[in-house]
Structure formats: structure tokens, C-alpha cells
Design an enzyme around this catalytic site. Structure first.
Site, PDB file in Angstrom:
ATOM      1  N   SER A  38       0.816  -1.224   0.000  1.00  0.00           N
ATOM      2  CA  SER A  38       0.000   0.000   0.000  1.00  0.00           C
ATOM      3  C   SER A  38       0.851   1.276   0.000  1.00  0.00           C
ATOM      4  O   SER A  38       0.504   2.229  -0.718  1.00  0.00           O
ATOM      5  CB  SER A  38      -0.975  -0.001   1.177  1.00  0.00           C
ATOM      6  OG  SER A  38      -1.977  -0.969   0.942  1.00  0.00           O
ATOM      7  N   THR A  89      -5.760  -3.133   7.855  1.00  0.00           N
ATOM      8  CA  THR A  89      -5.791  -4.458   7.260  1.00  0.00           C
ATOM      9  C   THR A  89      -5.801  -5.473   8.390  1.00  0.00           C
ATOM     10  O   THR A  89      -5.935  -5.099   9.567  1.00  0.00           O
ATOM     11  CB  THR A  89      -4.650  -4.629   6.229  1.00  0.00           C
ATOM     12  OG1 THR A  89      -4.815  -5.886   5.582  1.00  0.00           O
ATOM     13  CG2 THR A  89      -3.265  -4.515   6.840  1.00  0.00           C
ATOM     14  N   LYS A  93      -9.688  -4.590  10.771  1.00  0.00           N
ATOM     15  CA  LYS A  93     -10.899  -4.069  10.120  1.00  0.00           C
ATOM     16  C   LYS A  93     -12.153  -4.253  10.977  1.00  0.00           C
ATOM     17  O   LYS A  93     -13.006  -3.376  11.027  1.00  0.00           O
ATOM     18  CB  LYS A  93     -11.118  -4.775   8.779  1.00  0.00           C
ATOM     19  CG  LYS A  93     -10.057  -4.511   7.737  1.00  0.00           C
ATOM     20  CD  LYS A  93     -10.440  -5.212   6.433  1.00  0.00           C
ATOM     21  CE  LYS A  93      -9.286  -5.264   5.464  1.00  0.00           C
ATOM     22  NZ  LYS A  93      -9.628  -5.845   4.175  1.00  0.00           N
ATOM     23  N   ASN A 114     -12.095  -0.431   6.484  1.00  0.00           N
ATOM     24  CA  ASN A 114     -10.694  -0.524   6.052  1.00  0.00           C
ATOM     25  C   ASN A 114     -10.069   0.851   5.812  1.00  0.00           C
ATOM     26  O   ASN A 114      -8.885   0.950   5.519  1.00  0.00           O
ATOM     27  CB  ASN A 114     -10.551  -1.394   4.787  1.00  0.00           C
ATOM     28  CG  ASN A 114     -10.996  -0.667   3.529  1.00  0.00           C
ATOM     29  OD1 ASN A 114     -11.818   0.243   3.595  1.00  0.00           O
ATOM     30  ND2 ASN A 114     -10.461  -1.059   2.394  1.00  0.00           N
ATOM     31  N   ASP A 129     -13.391  -2.012   0.212  1.00  0.00           N
ATOM     32  CA  ASP A 129     -13.073  -3.321  -0.385  1.00  0.00           C
ATOM     33  C   ASP A 129     -14.124  -3.740  -1.418  1.00  0.00           C
ATOM     34  O   ASP A 129     -13.789  -4.314  -2.464  1.00  0.00           O
ATOM     35  CB  ASP A 129     -12.977  -4.403   0.696  1.00  0.00           C
ATOM     36  CG  ASP A 129     -11.653  -4.364   1.445  1.00  0.00           C
ATOM     37  OD1 ASP A 129     -10.667  -3.833   0.896  1.00  0.00           O
ATOM     38  OD2 ASP A 129     -11.611  -4.860   2.591  1.00  0.00           O
ATOM     39  N   GLY A 156     -15.632 -15.623   5.635  1.00  0.00           N
ATOM     40  CA  GLY A 156     -14.872 -14.782   6.560  1.00  0.00           C
ATOM     41  C   GLY A 156     -15.127 -13.311   6.268  1.00  0.00           C
ATOM     42  O   GLY A 156     -16.125 -12.942   5.623  1.00  0.00           O
ATOM     43  N   GLY A 157     -14.206 -12.461   6.716  1.00  0.00           N
ATOM     44  CA  GLY A 157     -14.377 -11.020   6.573  1.00  0.00           C
ATOM     45  C   GLY A 157     -14.471 -10.571   5.125  1.00  0.00           C
ATOM     46  O   GLY A 157     -15.337  -9.761   4.767  1.00  0.00           O
ATOM     47  N   ASN A 178     -19.106 -22.553   1.833  1.00  0.00           N
ATOM     48  CA  ASN A 178     -18.035 -22.475   2.836  1.00  0.00           C
ATOM     49  C   ASN A 178     -17.803 -23.814   3.495  1.00  0.00           C
ATOM     50  O   ASN A 178     -18.727 -24.612   3.675  1.00  0.00           O
ATOM     51  CB  ASN A 178     -18.372 -21.423   3.906  1.00  0.00           C
ATOM     52  CG  ASN A 178     -17.147 -21.074   4.725  1.00  0.00           C
ATOM     53  OD1 ASN A 178     -16.114 -20.704   4.164  1.00  0.00           O
ATOM     54  ND2 ASN A 178     -17.220 -21.206   6.046  1.00  0.00           N
ATOM     55  N   THR A 180     -16.872 -24.531   6.632  1.00  0.00           N
ATOM     56  CA  THR A 180     -17.461 -24.696   7.969  1.00  0.00           C
ATOM     57  C   THR A 180     -18.895 -24.169   7.975  1.00  0.00           C
ATOM     58  O   THR A 180     -19.129 -22.973   7.782  1.00  0.00           O
ATOM     59  CB  THR A 180     -16.608 -23.941   9.019  1.00  0.00           C
ATOM     60  OG1 THR A 180     -15.254 -24.374   8.886  1.00  0.00           O
ATOM     61  CG2 THR A 180     -17.095 -24.197  10.434  1.00  0.00           C
TER      62      THR A 180
HETATM   63  P1  NDP Z   1     -10.798 -14.917   7.088  1.00  0.00           P
HETATM   64  O1  NDP Z   1      -9.780 -15.593   7.926  1.00  0.00           O
HETATM   65  O2  NDP Z   1     -11.781 -13.978   7.706  1.00  0.00           O
HETATM   66  O3  NDP Z   1     -11.676 -16.059   6.314  1.00  0.00           O
HETATM   67  C1  NDP Z   1     -11.032 -17.144   5.719  1.00  0.00           C
HETATM   68  C2  NDP Z   1     -12.035 -17.927   4.862  1.00  0.00           C
HETATM   69  O4  NDP Z   1     -11.302 -18.897   4.134  1.00  0.00           O
HETATM   70  C3  NDP Z   1     -13.081 -18.695   5.656  1.00  0.00           C
HETATM   71  O5  NDP Z   1     -14.272 -18.765   4.918  1.00  0.00           O
HETATM   72  C4  NDP Z   1     -12.447 -20.086   5.772  1.00  0.00           C
HETATM   73  O6  NDP Z   1     -13.375 -21.122   5.913  1.00  0.00           O
HETATM   74  C5  NDP Z   1     -11.805 -20.205   4.412  1.00  0.00           C
HETATM   75  N1  NDP Z   1     -10.683 -21.135   4.379  1.00  0.00           N
HETATM   76  C6  NDP Z   1      -9.484 -21.001   4.980  1.00  0.00           C
HETATM   77  N2  NDP Z   1      -8.684 -22.055   4.688  1.00  0.00           N
HETATM   78  C7  NDP Z   1      -9.416 -22.860   3.869  1.00  0.00           C
HETATM   79  C8  NDP Z   1      -9.150 -24.109   3.230  1.00  0.00           C
HETATM   80  N3  NDP Z   1      -7.970 -24.717   3.382  1.00  0.00           N
HETATM   81  N4  NDP Z   1     -10.111 -24.644   2.465  1.00  0.00           N
HETATM   82  C9  NDP Z   1     -11.294 -24.025   2.306  1.00  0.00           C
HETATM   83  N5  NDP Z   1     -11.624 -22.848   2.897  1.00  0.00           N
HETATM   84  C10 NDP Z   1     -10.687 -22.273   3.670  1.00  0.00           C
HETATM   85  O7  NDP Z   1      -9.985 -14.209   5.920  1.00  0.00           O
HETATM   86  P2  NDP Z   1     -10.430 -12.960   5.031  1.00  0.00           P
HETATM   87  O8  NDP Z   1     -11.866 -13.135   4.735  1.00  0.00           O
HETATM   88  O9  NDP Z   1      -9.987 -11.704   5.674  1.00  0.00           O
HETATM   89  O10 NDP Z   1      -9.530 -13.127   3.715  1.00  0.00           O
HETATM   90  C11 NDP Z   1      -9.781 -14.155   2.773  1.00  0.00           C
HETATM   91  C12 NDP Z   1      -8.862 -14.000   1.575  1.00  0.00           C
HETATM   92  O11 NDP Z   1      -9.174 -12.818   0.840  1.00  0.00           O
HETATM   93  C13 NDP Z   1      -7.386 -13.897   1.944  1.00  0.00           C
HETATM   94  O12 NDP Z   1      -6.655 -14.710   1.060  1.00  0.00           O
HETATM   95  C14 NDP Z   1      -7.046 -12.444   1.699  1.00  0.00           C
HETATM   96  O13 NDP Z   1      -5.707 -12.290   1.312  1.00  0.00           O
HETATM   97  C15 NDP Z   1      -7.989 -12.092   0.552  1.00  0.00           C
HETATM   98  N6  NDP Z   1      -8.302 -10.665   0.505  1.00  0.00           N
HETATM   99  C16 NDP Z   1      -7.920  -9.941  -0.604  1.00  0.00           C
HETATM  100  C17 NDP Z   1      -8.200  -8.605  -0.688  1.00  0.00           C
HETATM  101  C18 NDP Z   1      -7.766  -7.834  -1.900  1.00  0.00           C
HETATM  102  O14 NDP Z   1      -7.804  -6.587  -1.869  1.00  0.00           O
HETATM  103  N7  NDP Z   1      -7.390  -8.468  -2.981  1.00  0.00           N
HETATM  104  C19 NDP Z   1      -8.921  -7.874   0.385  1.00  0.00           C
HETATM  105  C20 NDP Z   1      -9.299  -8.736   1.489  1.00  0.00           C
HETATM  106  C21 NDP Z   1      -8.978 -10.078   1.532  1.00  0.00           C
HETATM  107  P3  NDP Z   1     -13.874 -21.661   7.359  1.00  0.00           P
HETATM  108  O15 NDP Z   1     -15.042 -20.811   7.754  1.00  0.00           O
HETATM  109  O16 NDP Z   1     -14.245 -23.063   7.062  1.00  0.00           O
HETATM  110  O17 NDP Z   1     -12.702 -21.537   8.291  1.00  0.00           O
END
Ligand code: NDP
Length: 309
Positions: A38, A89, A93, A114, A129, A156-157, A178, A180
Site C-alpha cells: 500500500s 488491514t 478491520k 478498512n 473493499d 470470513g471477513g 463455505n 465450515t
Molecule cells: P478470514 O480468515 O476472515 O476467512 C477465511 C475464509 O477462508 C473462511 O471462509 C475459511 O473457511 C476459508 N478457508 C481457509 N482455509 C481454507 C481451506 N484450506 N479450504 C477451504 N476454505 C478455507 O480471511 P479474510 O476473509 O480476511 O480473507 C480471505 C482472503 O481474501 C485472503 O486470502 C485475503 O488475502 C484475501 N483478501 C484480498 C483482498 C484484496 O484486496 N485483494 C482484500 C481482502 C482479503 P472456514 O469458515 O471453514 O474456516
């Protein structure tokens, strides 16, 4: 202005407490923050703006490693030092959402902010976002979230922000998968009040609903793909033929999911331009300069910074 991240020092709360820089300062807080590109994006855009508008000559953007336990203190110091704004980040957030003086109404259902802008009343929280996602999907894939069928992976977020954006833009239907179930159900309950008649469904990634339409935009908002050893978040061959696949992950630039999509002949895009456009929108909030004007410079800086990694 160099776009290299290695030239952007990682600052600390102690650096912030000792802050005496004249001029307008901006920041990003994260934990960890070392990887953040950033500063490269924002400082490139600010340098570019300063060429035609001298008022931006003393604006600069810095990155700070801030532990979540010290976020409230860090935001207080940032305010006392009169920073104009800050990006947040992981993991700030959601924590900051309840700690700001006001939240932009569009960010309210996201439950996360954010971008903070300093106002007389204190920090005002925004979330750029969703704008970043919608703009990148349109720019990279030529597709609109509005009116589209969306298959969203994750709960997730990032998925929550994406789901809210899809609904606020009036997608045709939203299908969320998802791993879970409990997290999926929590997301479905959170977004139900803003669906306003748009069909929203949840499913397990291994159990594709029969009535899922063809031609959906698949958006990966899981973190599966960050590592080479991660499983694919969904088997694309089990879906009725989608129109394109967008992966929010940008490092690595090509995830297993994007490779699988390309092998099926589907258009793909990674999350780099989402990052760029959320950044340009944040800068618009702080400067009043349209995001569409700064995005090209930020995009070029982001690509240079990623190539240097
Ligand atoms: P969170 O930790 O809040 O959520 C993670 C999510 O990924 C959950 O739904 C989780 O599922 C799932 N997950 C994790 N590992 C696995 C796996 N091995 N198999 C299947 N599902 C899995 O993370 P965020 O929501 O904050 O971020 C998610 C992604 O988005 C990240 O890679 C981040 O880098 C990217 N991102 C990119 C942005 C951009 O500007 N390009 C902005 C924000 C995020 P479960 O509920 O089952 O645990």
C-alpha cells in the site's frame, strides 16, 4: 517515487508516539504489515498528483506494525498527531468497526472498516473493499456484479464484504459456499436483512445445488490458495459452467483455482486490481480526487512492487 516495498520502513507505535513530521501524513495499520504494498501504491499516486497540484507535495503514506491489543491507543495517537487518514488491514478491520466515532452507512452491514478519515468528531470509518472488488471484476473480466449470478466462496471477513457489495449492487442471485457450516450460517443470517428479495443460498463446497444457474461469476474469498499445498476451495468441474473466476488472492498471482479455471478455458483474474481500486477509493476519501484518476498510477506501482517480491 520508488515502488519497491523494501524501501518502505515498517514503523511502530513508538515511532508514532514520537511523530513530529510536518505535512499531511497517512498510514496503514496491520499485524503483520511487512508484506503491504500500500505505501508503494499511495506514495506513487501522491507524487503524481503533486506534479499538477502542489498542495499534495507534503503528503506521505507510512506503514505501521500495530498489535490488535494496542489498536485503540494507536488510533488515539494517530488522531493527536493529526494524521489525515489510515487504512486498516488484517486483523484490525473488524476490531475498529466498534471503535470509530461514525461509520459510513454503506459500510454498516459489512461490520468492518478498512479506511478511516479524521473528522472533528473523531475517526469516520468506510469500507472500500467492495468497491475494489466490483471495479476489478468489471475492469479485468468485463462483468458486472449488478444483475449477475454470483458463486461466492468463503464466509470470513472478505466474503462478508463481497456478499454485501453483491447485494447492494443488486446481483441476480447469490450462492455462498463455505467449508465450515457454522460460519456459513452466521454469514447468511447477517446478510439476510439486506437481501431485499434477492435469492441467497448457502451450500457445502462438495454439495453443489442442482438449481445453481450456468453463467455465474465465481469469486474466491477464502484464504485457500495462499499456499501451494492448500486444497482447491471448490471443484469447478462440478459447477454448471461459470462465466469467469475471480480470486481475491494476489500473492501468489496464480492460485490453484485460477489454474483450474484457465484449464477449463474460463476467463480469470486475481485480486491485485481489487487491492488497487480499494486503495484508490481510500485516497479519494482523503483527498477528494476521483479514484478513477489515481487508479492507473496505483496499479502500475502495485505491479512493480509485486514484481520486486
Ligand atoms: P478470514 O480468515 O476472515 O476467512 C477465511 C475464509 O477462508 C473462511 O471462509 C475459511 O473457511 C476459508 N478457508 C481457509 N482455509 C481454507 C481451506 N484450506 N479450504 C477451504 N476454505 C478455507 O480471511 P479474510 O476473509 O480476511 O480473507 C480471505 C482472503 O481474501 C485472503 O486470502 C485475503 O488475502 C484475501 N483478501 C484480498 C483482498 C484484496 O484486496 N485483494 C482484500 C481482502 C482479503 P472456514 O469458515 O471453514 O474456516
Amino acid at each position: 517515487m520508488s515502488a519497491s516495498t523494501s524501501t518502505d520502513p515498517v514503523l511502530t507505535l513508538a515511532d508514532l508516539e514520537a511523530w513530529s513530521r510536518p505535512g499531511t501524513s497517512l498510514a496503514v495499520f496491520g499485524h503483520p504489515i511487512k508484506h503491504s504494498i500500500s505505501p508503494a501504491m499511495h506514495n506513487a499516486a501522491l507524487s503524481d498528483l503533486a506534479r499538477t497540484e502542489p498542495r499534495f507535495a507534503d503528503w506521505k503514506y507510512f506503514k505501521f506494525e500495530i498489535h490488535p491489543d494496542t489498536l485503540p491507543q494507536a488510533l488515539e495517537v494517530l488522531r493527536a498527531k493529526k494524521f489525515r487518514g489510515v487504512n486498516l488491514t488484517v486483523p484490525h478491520k473488524i476490531i475498529a468497526f466498534d471503535r470509530v466515532a461514525a461509520v459510513d452507512p454503506a459500510a454498516q452491514p459489512v461490520g468492518a472498516v478498512n479506511t478511516l478519515l479524521l473528522t472533528e468528531a473523531g475517526w469516520r470509518g468506510h469500507n472500500t473493499d467492495g468497491y475494489g472488488l466490483a471495479t476489478a471484476v468489471r475492469e479485468n473480466l468485463g462483468l458486472d456484479l449488478a444483475g449477475g449470478h454470483i458463486v461466492l466462496l468463503g464466509a470470513g471477513g472478505a466474503a462478508r464484504g463481497a456478499a454485501v457489495e453483491c447485494l447492494q449492487r443488486r446481483c441476480a442471485s447469490l450462492w455462498i459456499a463455505n467449508r465450515t457450516r457454522e460460519n456459513l450460517d452466521a454469514l447468511l443470517a447477517t446478510i439476510a436483512p439486506i437481501a431485499h428479495g434477492i435469492p441467497v443460498y448457502g451450500f457445502a463446497p462438495g454439495e453443489i445445488p442442482r438449481d445453481l444457474p450456468t453463467g455465474a461469476i465465481v469469486i474466491n474469498a477464502t484464504s485457500a490458495g495462499l499456499r501451494d499445498t492448500d486444497p482447491l476451495p471448490i471443484d469447478l468441474t462440478a459447477l454448471p459452467r461459470p462465466v469467469a473466476v475471480f480470486d481475491m488472492i494476489y500473492n501468489p498471482p496464480q492460485t490453484g483455482l485460477l489454474r483450474a479455471a484457465a484449464a477449463l478455458g474460463l476467463p480469470t483474474a486475481n485480486g491485485l486490481d481489487m487491492l488497487v481500486h480499494q486503495g484508490a477509493k481510500a485516497l479519494e476519501i482523503w483527498t477528494g480526487i476521483s479514484a478513477t484518476r489515481t487508479a492507473p498510477t496505483m496499479g502500475a506501482a502495485a505491479r512493480t512492487a509485486m514484481a520486486a517480491k
